[in-house]
Design an enzyme around this catalytic site. Structure first.
Site, short mmCIF file in Angstrom:
data_model
loop_
_atom_site.label_atom_id
_atom_site.label_comp_id
_atom_site.label_asym_id
_atom_site.label_seq_id
_atom_site.Cartn_x
_atom_site.Cartn_y
_atom_site.Cartn_z
N GLU A 144 0.85 -1.19 0.00
CA GLU A 144 0.00 0.00 0.00
C GLU A 144 0.89 1.24 0.00
O GLU A 144 0.42 2.35 0.27
CB GLU A 144 -0.98 0.00 1.17
CG GLU A 144 -0.35 -0.18 2.54
CD GLU A 144 -1.38 -0.20 3.65
OE1 GLU A 144 -2.15 0.77 3.76
OE2 GLU A 144 -1.39 -1.17 4.42
N CYS A 178 -3.54 -3.37 4.67
CA CYS A 178 -2.61 -4.38 5.21
C CYS A 178 -3.05 -5.81 4.90
O CYS A 178 -2.36 -6.77 5.23
CB CYS A 178 -2.47 -4.21 6.71
SG CYS A 178 -2.02 -2.56 7.17
N HIS A 194 -2.31 -9.78 12.39
CA HIS A 194 -1.79 -8.55 11.80
C HIS A 194 -1.41 -7.65 12.97
O HIS A 194 -2.20 -7.47 13.91
CB HIS A 194 -2.85 -7.87 10.93
CG HIS A 194 -2.49 -6.44 10.61
ND1 HIS A 194 -1.31 -6.12 9.98
CD2 HIS A 194 -3.10 -5.27 10.89
CE1 HIS A 194 -1.23 -4.81 9.86
NE2 HIS A 194 -2.30 -4.26 10.41
N1 CAA Z 1 2.50 3.73 30.76
C1 CAA Z 1 1.91 2.60 30.26
N2 CAA Z 1 0.85 2.64 29.38
C2 CAA Z 1 0.41 3.85 28.97
C3 CAA Z 1 0.98 5.05 29.44
C4 CAA Z 1 2.06 4.96 30.37
N3 CAA Z 1 2.68 6.05 30.86
N4 CAA Z 1 0.32 6.07 28.86
C5 CAA Z 1 -0.63 5.53 28.05
N5 CAA Z 1 -0.57 4.18 28.12
C6 CAA Z 1 -1.40 3.20 27.41
C7 CAA Z 1 -2.86 3.62 27.33
O1 CAA Z 1 -3.56 3.29 28.52
C8 CAA Z 1 -3.31 2.81 26.12
O2 CAA Z 1 -3.50 1.47 26.51
P1 CAA Z 1 -4.84 0.68 26.01
O3 CAA Z 1 -4.83 0.78 24.50
O4 CAA Z 1 -4.61 -0.69 26.51
O5 CAA Z 1 -5.99 1.40 26.60
C9 CAA Z 1 -2.07 2.81 25.21
O6 CAA Z 1 -0.97 3.19 26.06
C10 CAA Z 1 -2.16 3.81 24.07
O7 CAA Z 1 -2.51 5.05 24.63
P2 CAA Z 1 -3.54 6.01 23.86
O8 CAA Z 1 -4.75 5.24 23.44
O9 CAA Z 1 -3.74 7.23 24.68
O10 CAA Z 1 -2.63 6.34 22.60
P3 CAA Z 1 -2.85 7.35 21.45
O11 CAA Z 1 -4.20 7.96 21.47
O12 CAA Z 1 -1.70 8.27 21.45
O13 CAA Z 1 -2.74 6.46 20.10
C11 CAA Z 1 -3.06 4.65 18.60
C12 CAA Z 1 -2.69 5.06 20.03
C13 CAA Z 1 -4.54 4.97 18.35
C14 CAA Z 1 -2.82 3.17 18.41
C15 CAA Z 1 -2.18 5.47 17.61
O14 CAA Z 1 -0.83 5.11 17.77
C16 CAA Z 1 -2.55 5.27 16.16
O15 CAA Z 1 -3.43 5.99 15.65
N6 CAA Z 1 -1.89 4.33 15.44
C17 CAA Z 1 -2.15 4.05 14.04
C18 CAA Z 1 -3.46 3.30 13.80
C19 CAA Z 1 -3.41 1.85 14.18
O16 CAA Z 1 -2.36 1.24 14.27
N7 CAA Z 1 -4.58 1.24 14.37
C20 CAA Z 1 -4.68 -0.18 14.65
C21 CAA Z 1 -5.86 -0.83 14.03
S1 CAA Z 1 -5.96 -0.45 12.27
C22 CAA Z 1 -4.94 -1.62 11.53
O17 CAA Z 1 -4.58 -2.58 12.11
C23 CAA Z 1 -4.47 -1.36 10.15
C24 CAA Z 1 -3.12 -0.79 10.18
O18 CAA Z 1 -2.13 -1.48 10.14
C25 CAA Z 1 -3.00 0.66 10.27
#
Ligand code: CAA
Length: 392
Positions: free
Chosen positions: A79, A111, A233
Site C-alpha cells: 500500500e 494491510c 496482523h
Molecule cells: N504507561 C503505560 N501505558 C500507557 C501510558 C504509560 N505512561 N500512557 C498511556 N498508556 C497506554 C494507554 O492506557 C493505552 O493502553 P490501552 O490501549 O490498553 O488502553 C495505550 O498506552 C495507548 O494510549 P492512547 O490510546 O492514549 O494512545 P494514542 O491515542 O496516542 O494512540 C493509537 C494510540 C490509536 C494506536 C495510535 O498510535 C494510532 O493511531 N496508530 C495508528 C493506527 C493503528 O495502528 N490502528 C490499529 C488498528 S488499524 C490496523 O490494524 C491497520 C493498520 O495497520 C494501520
C-alpha cells in the site's frame, strides 16, 4: 494436495530509531510506547530503500536458478507502491531473474493484501501443481512527525514462496474472509502520510477479528484448544492481544499457551514496527524463529486485517522438519546489525524525498549495506542496482 508456504524470509532496512528517544523528543512517558503500545524500535528506510528494493531484498535469498524457472507468478502486496501503473512486481521479475513466461502484478487492500496474494497463489498452485508463486508483502508505514500514529511506523518486507508439498506450513483451505466498508485508516492518492481514526481503527480491527473467528468456528468447528498459536496482523504489538483476549477464558492452559506464544510472535514487530501488508507474516516468522516449543503437525491460526476494511481468518499446519527451512540466524543478524539514528537524523531521513521533475540523481547511503538498492532516478525512472553480497 498439500499447498502452503514453502519458505519465508524477512527484510528490514539497516536504520532504526529507539522509541525511548522518540518519547523523549515528543515529551511522552516512554512506558506509553514500550508498554502501552508495546513497541521498542522502528525500522526506517534510507532513501536507497523503497517498497521494490525491500521486496527484492526479502526475496533474494529464496531464489535460485531452479525455482526461478518454476515461478509462474510474482505478486507484490503493498500500500506504499511507487507507481500508479507499473507494478513493482515487474522490477522484481527482472531483479530476481524469474523465467519470462510469468505474471507480475501488484495487489492492494491496505494491510490485508499480502493474504490476498497468498490465497491467489493457493488457487494458482491448485490448478498448476508443479509450479510456484512468489508472494512478497512490502511497505513503509508513515503517519507523520508528531502524530499519534508516529510511534507505530515501520518499514520492511516478507517474501514467501507458495508451492505444493511446502516445507514450512500447509494451508488448510479453510479461510473465512470478511469485508466491511469503513474509514478507519486510508491514504488518498495525493497524501504522503496515512489518515487514521486511531481509536475507531482499534475497534474496527477487534470487530473484524470477532466476526471472522466466530464464522470460522461455525463453519469449521474450530476450537481454541485445537490451535497451538494465533498470529495477528500487528499494527503495533499490543493490538493483536487486545483482540485475542476478547475470546479467551480468564485462566486456562489454552489461554496461557496462546498468550505465551503471542509474545513470541510480536518480538520482530517490537523491533521493526508496522510493515502493513507483511505484518502478519512478520509475526509468523517471529513465532517460528523464536518459539522452540512448537511442534510439526500443530495448527496455527492467522488473523489478517486491512483497514477500509477486509479481514480473513484461516489456519495452517506446521510441516515435519519445518525448522530446517527457516532463516532464523539471518533474521537475528539483520536485526542486531542495524544502525541507530538520532532524532535529528530520523526527522531528516523522514522528510527526504526523490526528485519529481525527471532530473537525474545518483543515490547512496553510508549505512545501507543491502544487496539490492535504489541507486538512481533518471527521467522519472527508478534504477535499482544489485551489489555483491556485502557482509553486514
Ligand atoms: N504507561 C503505560 N501505558 C500507557 C501510558 C504509560 N505512561 N500512557 C498511556 N498508556 C497506554 C494507554 O492506557 C493505552 O493502553 P490501552 O490501549 O490498553 O488502553 C495505550 O498506552 C495507548 O494510549 P492512547 O490510546 O492514549 O494512545 P494514542 O491515542 O496516542 O494512540 C493509537 C494510540 C490509536 C494506536 C495510535 O498510535 C494510532 O493511531 N496508530 C495508528 C493506527 C493503528 O495502528 N490502528 C490499529 C488498528 S488499524 C490496523 O490494524 C491497520 C493498520 O495497520 C494501520
Amino acid at each position: 494436495m498439500k499447498i502452503g508456504i514453502d519458505q519465508l524470509h524477512v527484510y528490514t532496512p539497516s536504520l532504526y530509531l529507539d522509541l525511548k528517544d522518540l518519547a523523549k523528543a515528543r515529551q511522552v512517558d516512554p512506558d506509553k510506547y514500550t508498554i502501552g503500545i508495546g513497541q521498542d524500535r522502528m525500522g526506517i528506510n534510507p532513501i536507497t530503500q523503497d517498497t521494490v528494493s525491500m521486496a527484492a531484498n526479502a526475496a533474494f535469498p529464496l531464489i535460485n536458478a531452479r525455482n526461478a524457472s518454476e515461478i509462474d507468478m510474482i505478486i507484490l502486496a503493498t500500500e506504499s507502491g511507487t507507481d500508479y501503473s507499473k507494478s513493482g512486481a515487474t522490477y522484481l521479475h527482472d531483479l530476481l531473474a524469474i523465467q519470462p513466461f510469468a505474471r507480475a502484478i501488484e495487489v492492494k487492500q491496505a494491510c490485508y493484501s499480502g493474504t490476498a496474494g497468498i490465497m491467489m497463489a493457493y488457487d494458482y498452485v491448485s490448478n498448476h501443481p508443479d509450479r510456484k508463486v512468489l508472494v512478497v508483502a512490502s511497505d513503509i508505514a508513515r503517519y507523520g512527525l508528531g502524530t499519534a500514529g508516529e510511534v507505530t511506523q515501520g518499514a520492511g518486507a516478507v517474501a514467501m514462496i507458495i508451492s505444493q508439498n511446502p516445507r514450512v506450513l500447509t494451508l488448510n483451505n479453510d479461510s473465512v474472509p470478511y469485508t466491511f466498508h469503513n474509514f478507519d485508516f486510508w491514504r488518498p492518492n495525493y497524501a504522503k502520510n496515512a489518515l487514521v481514526d486511531g481509536k475507531y481503527s482499534n475497534q474496527a480491527y477487534i470487530d473484524a477479528f470477532q466476526k471472522t473467528w466466530h464464522e470460522h468456528q461455525r463453519r469449521h468447528h474450530t476450537t481454541l484448544d485445537a490451535l497451538a498459536a494465533v498470529c495477528f496482523h500487528l499494527p503495533y504489538s499490543k493490538m493483536g492481544k487486545k483482540a485475542l483476549t476478547t475470546i479467551l477464558d480468564e485462566e486456562s492452559d489454552t489461554t496461557n499457551r496462546l498468550l505465551t506464544r503471542y509474545e513470541k510472535s510480536v518480538q520482530y514487530t517490537r523491533q521493526i514496527g508496522n510493515i502493513y501488508t507483511g505484518s502478519l507474516y512478520l509475526g509468523f516468522a517471529s513465532l517460528l524463529d523464536l518459539d522452540e516449543s512448537l511442534n510439526a503437525g500443530e495448527t496455527i491460526g492467522f488473523f489478517s486485517y486491512g483497514s477500509g476494511s477486509v479481514a480473513e481468518f484461516f489456519t495452517g499446519e506446521l510441516v515435519e522438519n519445518y525448522r530446517h527451512h527457516l532463516y532464523t540466524s539471518d533474521h537475528e543478524k539483520m536485526l542486531s546489525q542495524r544502525y541507530p539514528l538520532t532524532i535529528e537524523e530520523y526527522e531528516t531521513t523522514f522528510l527526504e524525498s526523490l526528485p519529481e521533475d525527471g532530473s537525474s540523481v545518483a543515490l547512496s547511503h553510508p549505512q545501507d549495506k543491502a544487496v539490492i538498492q535504489l541507486a538512481a532516478m533518471d527521467q522519472h525512472r527508478r534504477i535499482y542496482q544489485i551489489y555483491d553480497k556485502v557482509e553486514q
